[in-house]
Design an enzyme around this catalytic site. Structure first.
Site, short mmCIF file in Angstrom:
data_model
loop_
_atom_site.label_atom_id
_atom_site.label_comp_id
_atom_site.label_asym_id
_atom_site.label_seq_id
_atom_site.Cartn_x
_atom_site.Cartn_y
_atom_site.Cartn_z
N ALA A 39 0.84 -1.21 0.00
CA ALA A 39 0.00 0.00 0.00
C ALA A 39 0.87 1.25 0.00
CB ALA A 39 -0.93 0.00 1.21
N TYR A 41 3.88 1.45 -1.12
CA TYR A 41 4.50 1.51 -2.44
C TYR A 41 3.53 2.14 -3.44
CZ TYR A 41 6.81 -0.04 -6.74
OH TYR A 41 7.42 -0.08 -7.96
N LYS A 123 23.66 -22.83 -13.30
CA LYS A 123 23.37 -22.53 -14.70
C LYS A 123 21.86 -22.51 -14.88
CE LYS A 123 24.53 -23.89 -19.39
NZ LYS A 123 23.17 -23.64 -19.88
N ARG A 144 20.23 -12.85 -26.56
CA ARG A 144 21.55 -13.28 -26.97
C ARG A 144 21.65 -13.36 -28.50
NH1 ARG A 144 23.88 -17.85 -28.46
NH2 ARG A 144 26.11 -18.00 -28.10
N LYS A 305 33.92 -21.37 -13.83
CA LYS A 305 34.77 -20.37 -14.49
C LYS A 305 36.10 -20.25 -13.76
CE LYS A 305 30.77 -17.50 -15.75
NZ LYS A 305 29.94 -16.39 -15.25
N CYS A 423 -10.60 -54.02 -32.93
CA CYS A 423 -9.50 -54.38 -32.04
C CYS A 423 -8.32 -54.93 -32.84
CB CYS A 423 -9.98 -55.42 -31.02
SG CYS A 423 -8.64 -56.09 -30.02
#
Length: 686
Positions: A39, A41, A123, A144, A305, A423
Site C-alpha cells: 500500500a 508503495y 546454470k 543473446r 569459471k 481391435c
DNA sequence: ATCCCTCGAGTTCA
DNA sequence: CTCGAGGGAT
C-alpha cells in the site's frame, strides 16, 4: 498545465519519490526483504505519477513509472552486442570436468599439482540477456541471438522489477567497491519461477490458450511479446552473472564481478562458490545434483569459471566459446527424438492405449524407446503425429512422457493417428462410451484381454505366483495348457517342462508358486479375478463384507452398494462380472482345485454362508447391531433393505414395510426366536 | 449440483 | 507417476 513552472522544489520531490520507489523495488525484487508495504508503495507510485502527469517534461526513461511502456512495438530491432555473448563448452560427468581442469593447466603452463581457483555458479534454464548501462542508466536490453547480434527487447526487460533502471552507487565507501562505470554490458539470465510458471499456465488453460511446456519456453515466449504490457503480467525475474564490454572500471576476478553486480543493485544468485581446486568443484556440483530439485526455479547445470581475470585473458577463446569456462550439465531430464510409429495396446479390461514408438534416446541416464500417449484425446491435444520430432521427459524421473511436439521440424509428411475401429488383436468392435476417454475392445474372448487377465491374476499384488511372468503365460496359452486363470492350478510340473527353454527346475518353481498361492486370502482372490472397478482396496472391502466368494457371487447390486466405497457403478460391474458364463466356469474350477478362501474370524455355516439377511422390527433378545454382527460371523451378509435377492428376513416386533415387501417378493420370513434357534442348530462356534 | 479425495488402470526400464 | 472416474461430502 504549463511546462514553465518546474521548480527546483518539484524536481527534488520527484527525485525523492523515484529514489524511494527504486529502493523499495530493490529490496522487494532483488533482496527479497521488503521494508515498506504494498500500500505504501502504491501511494508513492501514485504521487509520482501525478507529479509526472503535471510536469511531463520531467519524465525520464529511467523513472519507475516507465517500466511498462504505453505502446506496443510492431517489430523488434536488431541489437549488436559490444562484446559477443559467447556460448560455453559443455561437460558431462566428472571425467570431462577434470579434462577441462587439465586443459586449463596446460594452457596456463601450470604444474598439475598447482590448483587453479574456480568459481561455480548455477546454470539457470532461462533466456540469456544482455543489459547495457551508460553512466548507470539502463539504455538497452537484448536477447543473446547468435551471440554477436540479438533482438532489442528493452521495453520488455524494463518490466522486470529485478532489473535496476538505475545502477546503485551508494556502496562506494565499502572497501573494494567498484565505481559506476560509464559503460557496461551486464549479462544474466531471465527466468520464471515454478510458481509463476504454473500461475501463467493455469490462466492460459482457463482461457483456452495452449500451455507452455516448461518455464524456459514460457520465459522466452514472454520476452518475445511485442506488447510490454503482456510481458509485465508474466512476472519474470533475472539473475546477473557477468559483464560483457565495460569502460571506466576494472575487475580482477569473476568473484569481484559478482560482488560489484550485487553492489550495483543487480540480483545475483547467492549459491556461488569460490573453489580452490577442481576437487572442490566436483564436490559442489555433486552436492547440487539433488539440491537443485528444491530450488523454486530450474537449473540445468553448473557453470565453472576460472576465477582470475589474468588467467582468463591468458586462456582466451576458441571459436565461439571461452576456454576459461565450462558448463557442467546434469543428465538431461528432457530429450528430443522422433516418433517412428504409434501402436495400440490392449489392456486387461480391453482398453486400447496408443503407445509412441520412438527412436531410442537417452533421458536422465536411461534409454527410452516408448511412451504412453494415454488415449486418443491426449494424442490430439498434444497433436502428436507419426514422424514428428518430440520432446520427451521422464515424469517424476521414471515414466517417459511426450512433453510437446517440435512443430518447427514438421515436414508435412507426418501421419495423424486415429483410433482403430476394430481391435488390433481380435478384430472385435471398438467402442468408446460417451463421456469416457478410453476406447475399449468389446470382444469377450479377446486373446489380449485373456492374456492380460491371467498375467494380472498371477501378479505379485494378486495371487503372487512368483516365477510366472508374461513370457511363460504366453507359452502356456499358446500350447493350449491354460485358457483361463483357474487352469493354472491344474498344471503339472511335467507339463510345463515340455515348453521351450523351460528347465525342470524352473518348472518346479512355478508349480510350487501356484500351489502356495492356493492359500491366498479372499481379498487377493477377488482382486485377482480382475473385475472392472475392483482394485485392491475394493476387493478387500468386498472380502471383509461378504466373507466368502459365494456371497459376493450372489450379491445383488443393492447389497453390494452397502459396502463402503461401492456405489452403483462398481456394484453393477461386479454383478455383470459374476453373471458371465466364463466367470462361473472359473469359479467352478477354483472350487475343484480346493480354492475357497474365507475371511479370518468368520465361519462358513451351512445355514448362513453366502446369504443376505435383513432384520426388521424391534428385536428383543439382541440389538440390531449384535444380530448383524452375528450373521456376519456365520458367513452371511447383513443388509438393510429387502429385495428379491434377500435370502431371509428376520422380523421382530412391529415390523413394517420391509415385512410387507418380503411377503410380496416371496422372501422367507422368520421370527427372532426362530432365528436364534437356527443359529444354535447351525453348529456355529460362538 | 459440485467439489474433493481416493482408487483403479495403464505404463517404463534396469 | 499420472490421468480419469467413482464415491461421498457439502
Amino acid at each position: 498545465m504549463s511546462t514553465s513552472n518546474l521548480s527546483n522544489e518539484v524536481i527534488a520531490k520527484i527525485e525523492d519519490l523515484r529514489r524511494r520507489l527504486d529502493r523499495a523495488n530493490y529490496l522487494y525484487y532483488v533482496k527479497d526483504q521488503p521494508e515498506i508495504s504494498d500500500a505504501q508503495y502504491d501511494s508513492l507510485m501514485r504521487a509520482l505519477q501525478e507529479l509526472e502527469a503535471r510536469y511531463p517534461q520531467a519524465v525520464t526513461p529511467e523513472s519507475p513509472t516507465q517500466r511498462v511502456g504505453a505502446t506496443p512495438l510492431t517489430e523488434f530491432t536488431p541489437h549488436v552486442h559490444l562484446a559477443p555473448m559467447l556460448s560455453l563448452a559443455n561437460a558431462f560427468g566428472e571425467d570431462e570436468l577434470r579434462a577441462f581442469d587439465e586443459r586449463c593447466h596446460k594452457a596456463l603452463e601450470l604444474p598439475s599439482d598447482e590448483p587453479i581457483e574456480y568459481v561455480c555458479e548455477l546454470k539457470f534454464d532461462g533466456l540469456a540477456v544482455s543489459l547495457t548501462y551508460q553512466d548507470g542508466k539502463l539504455i538497452a536490453g537484448a536477447t543473446r541471438g547468435n551471440g554477436m547480434q540479438g533482438e532489442n527487447i528493452t521495453e520488455n526487460l524494463k518490466t522486470i522489477k529485478a532489473i535496476p533502471l538505475n545502477m546503485h552507487n551508494s556502496k562506494l565507501d565499502k572497501p573494494g567497491a567498484k565505481p559506476i562505470p560509464n559503460l557496461v554490458e551486464v549479462r544474466g539470465e531471465a527466468i520464471l519461477t515454478h510458481d509463476e510458471f504454473h500461475r501463467i499456465n493455469d490462466e492460459r488453460e482457463e482461457s483456452g490458450e495452449p500451455t507452455f511446456a516448461n518455464p524456459r519456453n514460457a520465459a522466452a515466449g514472454s520476452l518475445r511479446q511485442l506488447d510490454p504490457k503482456i510481458t509485465a503480467m508474466r512476472r519474470l525475474t533475472m539473475f546477473c552473472y557477468g559483464v560483457g564490454a565495460y569502460e571506466g572500471v576494472d575487475f580482477e576476478s569473476q568473484n569481484k564481478v559478482l560482488c560489484a553486480l550485487g553492489d550495483w543493485g543487480f540480483k545475483v544468485n547467492p549459491n556461488v562458490k569460490v573453489c580452490t581446486n577442481i576437487d572442490e568443484v566436483a564436490a559442489y556440483i555433486n552436492d547440487w545434483h539433488t539440491k537443485k530439485e528444491k530450488l523454486p526455479y530450474d537449473i540445468d547445470g553448473m557453470v565453472v569459471k576460472v576465477n582470475s581475470f589474468a588467467y582468463q585473458s591468458q586462456l582466451g577463446s576458441v571459436a565461439r566459446s571461452p576456454r576459461w569456462a565450462v558448463a557442467y550439465k546434469y543428465p538431461a531430464m528432457q530429450a528430443t527424438t522422433v516418433i517412428i510409429d504409434i501402436i495400440v495396446g490392449v489392456g486387461r479390461t480391453g482398453a486400447l492405449t496408443p503407445v509412441a514408438i520412438m527412436e531410442p534416446v537417452e533421458v536422465s541416464g536411461v534409454t527410452v524407446s516408448r511412451a504412453t500417449l494415454h488415449n486418443e484425446d491426449e494424442v490430439h491435444r498434444k497433436d502428436v503425429r507419426i514422424g514428428d520430432t518430440v520432446v520427451i521427459q521422464r515424469a517424476g524421473e521414471v515414466i517417459p512422457e511426450v512433453v510437446e511436439v517440435v512443430k518447427e521440424k514438421r515436414k508435412g509428411t507426418e501421419v495423424e493417428f486415429h483410433m482403430p475401429t476394430k481391435c488390433p488383436v481380435c478384430n472385435a468392435d471398438v467402442e468408446r462410451a460417451p463421456g469416457e476417454a478410453v476406447a475399449r475392445c468389446v470382444g469377450i474372448a479377446c486373446p489380449a484381454q485373456i492374456r492380460e487377465n491371467i498375467i494380472h491374476f498371477t501378479s505379485r499384488t494378486a495371487m503372487d505366483m512368483d516365477g510366472i511372468g508374461p513370457a511363460l503365460v504366453d507359452q502356456l496359452i499358446e500350447s493350449g495348457l491354460i485358457h483361463d486363470p483357474a487352469d493354472l492350478f491344474f498344471l503339472k510340473a511335467e507339463n510345463m517342462a515340455i515348453l521351450d527353454r523351460m528347465a525342470q527346475k524352473s518348472a518346479e518353481n512355478a508349480y510350487n508358486a501356484i500351489q502356495a498361492s492356493k492359500t491366498a486370502p479372499l481379498s487377493r482372490l477377488i482382486y485377482a479375478l480382475g473385475i472392472r472397478h475392483v482394485g485392491e482396496r475394493t476387493a478387500a472391502a468386498l472380502a471383509e463384507h461378504f466373507g466368502n466368494i459365494d456371497a459376493v457371487t450372489n450379491a445383488s447390486e443393492e447389497v453390494l452398494a452397502e459396502v463402503p466405497d461401492v456405489g452403483p457403478v462398481v456394484a453393477a460391474s461386479v454383478v455383470r462380472f459374476f453373471h458371465q458364463e466364463e466367470t462361473a466356469e472359473v469359479l467352478r474350477k477354483l472350487k475343484e482345485a480346493g480354492i475357497d478362501p474365507k475371511v479370518e474370524g468368520r465361519q462358513q455355516t451351512e445355514a448362513f454362508a453366502g446369504k443376505s439377511i435383513v432384520f426388521t422390527g424391534a428385536l428383543t433378545k439382541l440389538t440390531r447391531e449384535q444380530a448383524e454382527q452375528l450373521v456376519y460371523k456365520l458367513g452371511a451378509s447383513p443388509s438393510s433393505s429387502v429385495s428379491k435377492k434377500t435370502s431371509l428376513v428376520v422380523a421382530g416386533e412391529k415390523a413394517g414395510s420391509k415385512l410387507d415387501k418380503a411377503h410380496s417378493l416371496g422372501v422367507p420370513v422368520i421370527s427372532e426366536d426362530e432365528f436364534l434357534e437356527m443359529v444354535k442348530e447351525s453348529g456355529a462356534d460362538l
